[in-house]
Design a protein around this motif. Structure first.
Motif, PDB file in Angstrom:
ATOM      1  N   ILE A  29      -3.236  -5.949  -1.661  1.00 27.85           N
ATOM      2  CA  ILE A  29      -3.809  -5.291  -0.486  1.00 27.85           C
ATOM      3  C   ILE A  29      -5.127  -5.949  -0.083  1.00 27.85           C
ATOM      4  O   ILE A  29      -5.497  -5.944   1.094  1.00 27.85           O
ATOM      5  CB  ILE A  29      -3.981  -3.787  -0.745  1.00 27.85           C
ATOM      6  CG1 ILE A  29      -4.325  -3.061   0.547  1.00 27.85           C
ATOM      7  CG2 ILE A  29      -5.012  -3.526  -1.813  1.00 27.85           C
ATOM      8  CD1 ILE A  29      -4.234  -1.570   0.437  1.00 27.85           C
ATOM      9  N   ASP A  30      -5.842  -6.533  -1.032  1.00 27.35           N
ATOM     10  CA  ASP A  30      -7.073  -7.246  -0.694  1.00 27.35           C
ATOM     11  C   ASP A  30      -6.887  -8.756  -0.855  1.00 27.35           C
ATOM     12  O   ASP A  30      -7.857  -9.497  -0.925  1.00 27.35           O
ATOM     13  CB  ASP A  30      -8.238  -6.759  -1.561  1.00 27.35           C
ATOM     14  CG  ASP A  30      -8.014  -7.083  -3.022  1.00 27.35           C
ATOM     15  OD1 ASP A  30      -6.848  -7.324  -3.414  1.00 27.35           O
ATOM     16  OD2 ASP A  30      -8.988  -7.087  -3.779  1.00 27.35           O
ATOM     17  N   TRP A  67      -8.629  -2.183  -3.153  1.00 21.40           N
ATOM     18  CA  TRP A  67      -8.486  -1.298  -1.995  1.00 21.40           C
ATOM     19  C   TRP A  67      -8.491  -2.169  -0.740  1.00 21.40           C
ATOM     20  O   TRP A  67      -8.726  -3.381  -0.835  1.00 21.40           O
ATOM     21  CB  TRP A  67      -9.575  -0.224  -1.955  1.00 21.40           C
ATOM     22  CG  TRP A  67     -10.943  -0.721  -1.582  1.00 21.40           C
ATOM     23  CD1 TRP A  67     -11.509  -0.722  -0.337  1.00 21.40           C
ATOM     24  CD2 TRP A  67     -11.934  -1.279  -2.457  1.00 21.40           C
ATOM     25  NE1 TRP A  67     -12.784  -1.250  -0.387  1.00 21.40           N
ATOM     26  CE2 TRP A  67     -13.070  -1.597  -1.676  1.00 21.40           C
ATOM     27  CE3 TRP A  67     -11.978  -1.557  -3.831  1.00 21.40           C
ATOM     28  CZ2 TRP A  67     -14.222  -2.174  -2.210  1.00 21.40           C
ATOM     29  CZ3 TRP A  67     -13.123  -2.131  -4.361  1.00 21.40           C
ATOM     30  CH2 TRP A  67     -14.223  -2.435  -3.568  1.00 21.40           C
ATOM     31  N   ASP A  68      -8.225  -1.542   0.379  1.00 18.66           N
ATOM     32  CA  ASP A  68      -8.135  -2.300   1.623  1.00 18.66           C
ATOM     33  C   ASP A  68      -9.534  -2.591   2.152  1.00 18.66           C
ATOM     34  O   ASP A  68     -10.114  -1.799   2.879  1.00 18.66           O
ATOM     35  CB  ASP A  68      -7.320  -1.514   2.646  1.00 18.66           C
ATOM     36  CG  ASP A  68      -7.196  -2.272   3.968  1.00 18.66           C
ATOM     37  OD1 ASP A  68      -7.644  -3.432   4.045  1.00 18.66           O
ATOM     38  OD2 ASP A  68      -6.654  -1.688   4.919  1.00 18.66           O
ATOM     39  N   THR A  69     -10.065  -3.758   1.794  1.00 17.93           N
ATOM     40  CA  THR A  69     -11.444  -4.086   2.162  1.00 17.93           C
ATOM     41  C   THR A  69     -11.585  -4.338   3.656  1.00 17.93           C
ATOM     42  O   THR A  69     -12.701  -4.338   4.174  1.00 17.93           O
ATOM     43  CB  THR A  69     -11.927  -5.331   1.391  1.00 17.93           C
ATOM     44  OG1 THR A  69     -11.028  -6.407   1.670  1.00 17.93           O
ATOM     45  CG2 THR A  69     -11.954  -5.055  -0.095  1.00 17.93           C
ATOM     46  N   ASP A  70     -10.477  -4.558   4.350  1.00 16.92           N
ATOM     47  CA  ASP A  70     -10.561  -4.682   5.809  1.00 16.92           C
ATOM     48  C   ASP A  70     -10.896  -3.336   6.447  1.00 16.92           C
ATOM     49  O   ASP A  70     -11.333  -3.280   7.601  1.00 16.92           O
ATOM     50  CB  ASP A  70      -9.239  -5.184   6.398  1.00 16.92           C
ATOM     51  CG  ASP A  70      -9.046  -6.670   6.156  1.00 16.92           C
ATOM     52  OD1 ASP A  70     -10.026  -7.333   5.755  1.00 16.92           O
ATOM     53  OD2 ASP A  70      -7.929  -7.151   6.343  1.00 16.92           O
ATOM     54  N   SER A  71     -10.668  -2.255   5.730  1.00 18.37           N
ATOM     55  CA  SER A  71     -10.952  -0.921   6.262  1.00 18.37           C
ATOM     56  C   SER A  71     -12.332  -0.413   5.850  1.00 18.37           C
ATOM     57  O   SER A  71     -12.988   0.285   6.616  1.00 18.37           O
ATOM     58  CB  SER A  71      -9.891   0.079   5.787  1.00 18.37           C
ATOM     59  OG  SER A  71      -8.625  -0.293   6.254  1.00 18.37           O
ATOM     60  N   ARG A  85       6.858  -1.111   7.444  1.00 16.11           N
ATOM     61  CA  ARG A  85       6.068  -2.231   6.957  1.00 16.11           C
ATOM     62  C   ARG A  85       6.970  -3.449   6.723  1.00 16.11           C
ATOM     63  O   ARG A  85       8.178  -3.328   6.614  1.00 16.11           O
ATOM     64  CB  ARG A  85       5.280  -1.874   5.706  1.00 16.11           C
ATOM     65  CG  ARG A  85       6.094  -1.495   4.530  1.00 16.11           C
ATOM     66  CD  ARG A  85       5.138  -0.969   3.460  1.00 16.11           C
ATOM     67  NE  ARG A  85       5.817  -0.605   2.259  1.00 16.11           N
ATOM     68  CZ  ARG A  85       6.169  -1.464   1.314  1.00 16.11           C
ATOM     69  NH1 ARG A  85       5.871  -2.724   1.416  1.00 16.11           N
ATOM     70  NH2 ARG A  85       6.798  -1.054   0.228  1.00 16.11           N
ATOM     71  N   GLU A 131       0.840  -1.196   0.000  1.00 16.72           N
ATOM     72  CA  GLU A 131       0.000   0.000   0.000  1.00 16.72           C
ATOM     73  C   GLU A 131       0.881   1.254   0.000  1.00 16.72           C
ATOM     74  O   GLU A 131       2.063   1.212   0.337  1.00 16.72           O
ATOM     75  CB  GLU A 131      -0.939   0.016   1.221  1.00 16.72           C
ATOM     76  CG  GLU A 131      -0.258  -0.073   2.547  1.00 16.72           C
ATOM     77  CD  GLU A 131      -0.115  -1.512   3.017  1.00 16.72           C
ATOM     78  OE1 GLU A 131      -0.453  -1.771   4.176  1.00 16.72           O
ATOM     79  OE2 GLU A 131       0.350  -2.371   2.236  1.00 16.72           O
TER      80      GLU A 131
END
Lengths: 315, 315, 315, 315
Positions: free
Chosen positions: D72-73, D214-218, B96, B88
């Motif tokens: 990232i995902d 995108w960061d799906t955890d966010s 990181r 990211e």
């Protein structure tokens, strides 16, 4: 420069951390292309000196057994399964073979391993300013474990902090400060020097053996970031611990693993994580000395960020 | 007893093989419970002597790089993939991590590895008469790699057969006979002795580098079974080769891997397979000697039939 | 053309095999770029017809449970291990998750799976003349499993050969001949037709359940190669069996898996291997019919040579 | 009871959540031993009705391709590598095979999968009060994926929320409220009923295709917890989404995945996660209807917490 003798203040501000990072940095010291970092201190002459430390020929593992069981401190158990067993009925004169598979996502608290310099990026760069884009889905193209293809072999020195304090182990969350490392040196009669593989015992493995597993992501004893100055001044080649060298939780503003950043990234010092020192302590006590020939031979993973290892001390 | 000097006859009958097996067997020599086999020859005193061989401090890997590519000589490529990359966008002051997974079905011709004694069963038994039922789907309960948890460390001696013959490598299928090992000793000025880690070069890795991969399951240079008498008389602790020590195809009646049976099973001699000696040969030529401190530190796989390793020579 | 009614001669010469290969080949039938092969027979109209076969709404798996235990017929057990367990003490109102990993080298006798057309190359070519160089270490670039991304769904027809013969199963090594398939049709009152998913029962799974595992690489019941003419004439879309459709040992000169070559390679017929029909047979007997809506939905592996699957019959 | 029509208030207190959990719970409804949960609504009669919905015979995958690239995902890429390639030179008449391995830690945002009821524990219990100790390192001993061995097959209904709103996708973090589901029903001319496999589109996959990962955890669009009442009243059998059905971040006090708790745990409703609906939407638009025969056939993992799947719609 931070006065490490003054106060053992836990907290470090972001600005203080950055000042410390700059102070201990080895970037450029061995040229702009260097990927070996502090291994440059570990010359063949020092390997030879280390070999001369052998007196009894006793050898001692510093590795935990590979842990295949999911647990609170083992989110990624080692994969181990037989791939050939040959369990058919066989007649006389027959040969058969047994084989197995072993694999690991080894950067985890239950597996003894070594961190390559590329294991951590800070501010978008790896050790010596290599771009973090060197980390690709196919592996690292800079600062990878390959610099250790011929092994990490040198003088090992064990500093035993719980022994100094007269306790079986440090409690999770406790910091070790630089003056305590110096006290260990005095107490144990050994001085950390250039090219050493410095091993620092927190009692992590003994606590685990006696009290059982706990969530090491939440609390773990380790070095306070100010120890980095000690490490840099002594010019160690590599650092190992029965934890991962960092204290958890971090008390450094905005940085969860300050020692990882200061060693792997700033100083180019490889880390040996989650060693066990219980056998070694017994041998050192018996021999009355805390230095020995120490070795770790990482697997030759192309582009690897480290390796599972079985480090050995030879006394 | 087979007269190994007489004729270099390739073929061995089943009866001759069995006679040889009995002649070299160490079963019972160190008690009925022993699982260490010829490692018993490698005492701490011999480790100490081996450490004293270090003169320059140069260290040299004997391992091939881990091979992740399927090929005619690599039916089970090493698994290696990143498990954390953190790609990211990151701001200033951010740390990181990169992590990777490494795994292998390592008993294969493209991976440098060590064979535990339990790797082979003959006539329903492992080394020292342990039942082959000790091989279970969960791992081996006898003669497993755990006997080497403190490492295989001792004097390494390299015998370079192609060098003796003045050829770059032995052709696949060629046998090495015991008198050639003795000729190597004379030529190289070194004598194999008790507790040694004996390394025998066939030129396998150099042939691979120059001509490319071939089907090693069909043809490969190695030791003629009669060499087992030499190995037993010299009381070596372990044996290594750039192949797997056996010749393929076998010329022993009914037995595909006679050297595996004679070493792992009869003598209790661990095997290091698919080493590379190209770097070591250069160093030995430079130093004018063929003995050195040699080490291999297998991963601590519970019940494992061996381990991937990166053996190292220290000159 | 081989007279399949004449003699049930086991042996097939290399020349007869090649003649048969040419006779049943579909290469070029749907254009030179086609990668779907006999799936072209399975039009939406036929899917609609198959859906109309549903009468009771009962659904039945044709898959074996995934087998994680190494054994004589399971050289590559399925990998299955928990990757999250959350076994910490938790308070009221807390949510926690369990996760697991599942993986397989699935082209093996203990795992129900589908073969993509690229699973087999003959004379250096895949189905429809794609070069065997389409098989790369990164996956297949032609004839891969992706042609089935929308599923294999159509009329299933089960021919039960042991039932015809009045035996619980065919013995390992027994051939099924084309006239027996025709006898099954008559006996069961069903006729195999264009676009069908033809399922042929040998009793393999029942024998396994009753007698235990045996070495299926040595002996297994299956179709005699001359059945390929039957399959081609009926224009089936796919073929499934409780074995792998081939008889072992092969009685075709020089070719170990003649049915694999004739279906996957010549005809472009996908294979479902190591199904279990025990539940389906019971349901078919109950319903008094041997046709049903049949489906298999391979995982979307890019470049895959097949997939583990759980095929389902809907009656 | 929460008035779901009133206000679309985002936040839910812990007490309101618990009230909702009790209101929608099916524990005990089908006996204390039941492990099938809402699958009990999906009777053979309903499977038969669903099969009668087929009109064109067109089949459409609802699965993403397996994603082997770390991102990232995609913290746990699918393992896919060839295990046999047979790239030797081969003569005329030769057969050779290609095989591959596929494996996944599949409960992850880049892999289409199904959640078994045992995937989530709440307050120390699985669905229907099974103890969370049923989750063992060897797999789940209750509420595991095995209840779906014969497949999840029934009427699928797709509610397309972005279509209702006239947008290409919902933005990450947006909640869907129950009145919007009812509006979708009216707009699309379909009514969700007992035993349905309800599929709810957020546009997740289209956003991914157009804007990248995108960061799906966010942040991720999903159902507001109050939708659980709608799902319970309609007596659906299973629920699927192009996300994971939950909104991220959660606005429910103390619970990160409220929909997971309410469906898997309280109602016994299996979840299909990370489907793609782009092909299905096009087909539904073409056909002018939003119901179809829907199927998913999980792999038969003993004790599994779910399975990778390729669900299919048949129109």
């Amino acid at each position: 420069m931070i006065n490490r003798d003054k106060d053992r203040r836990d907290e470090l501000t972001a600005a203080e951390f950055r000042e410390l990072f700059e102070a201990v940095s080895s970037w450029g010291r061995w040229g702009t292309d260097d990927e070996r970092g502090a291994l440059n201190y570990l010359t063949p002459a020092r390997v030879l000196e280390a070999a001369r430390l052998v007196r009894s020929g006793e050898t001692v593992t510093l590795s935990l057994p590979l842990n295949t069981r999911l647990g609170i401190d083992n989110p990624a158990p080692v994969d181990h399964h037989m791939t050939m067993l040959g369990d058919e009925d066989i007649g006389s004169g027959t040969l058969r073979f047994a084989k197995d598979y072993v694999g690991a996502d080894y950067h985890n608290p239950s597996h003894t391993h070594i961190d390559a310099l590329c294991h951590v990026a800070f501010d978008g760069a790896l050790y010596n300013g290599k771009p973090s884009a060197s980390l690709t889905p196919e592996g690292a193209t800079a600062d990878a474990i390959g610099v250790l293809k011929d092994g990490l072999i040198g003088r090992g020195v064990l500093l035993d902090v719980p022994r100094l304090r007269g306790v079986p182990w440090l409690e999770p969350g406790e910091h070790i400060f630089p003056d305590q490392l110096e006290s260990c040196e005095r107490e144990q009669g050994v001085t950390v020097g250039e090219g050493d593989i410095l091993l620092i015992r927190t009692g992590h493995a003994r606590r685990h053996a006696e009290l059982g597993a706990w969530d090491t992501d939440s609390a773990k004893a380790g070095l306070h970031p100010t120890c980095a100055s000690f490490l840099a001044e002594r010019r160690i080649a590599a650092l190992g611990s029965d934890g991962n060298s960092d204290t958890t939780p971090s008390t450094t503003e905005g940085i969860d693993f300050p020692i990882h950043a200061l060693t792997l990234n700033a100083m180019g010092v490889h880390l040996l994580d989650y060693l066990q020192f219980e056998d070694l302590v017994a041998a050192c006590e018996r021999e009355g000395r805390w230095e020995f020939l120490c070795l770790a031979a990482p697997l030759r993973v192309i582009g690897g960020t480290g390796s599972p290892v079985n480090p050995i001390a030879i006394l």
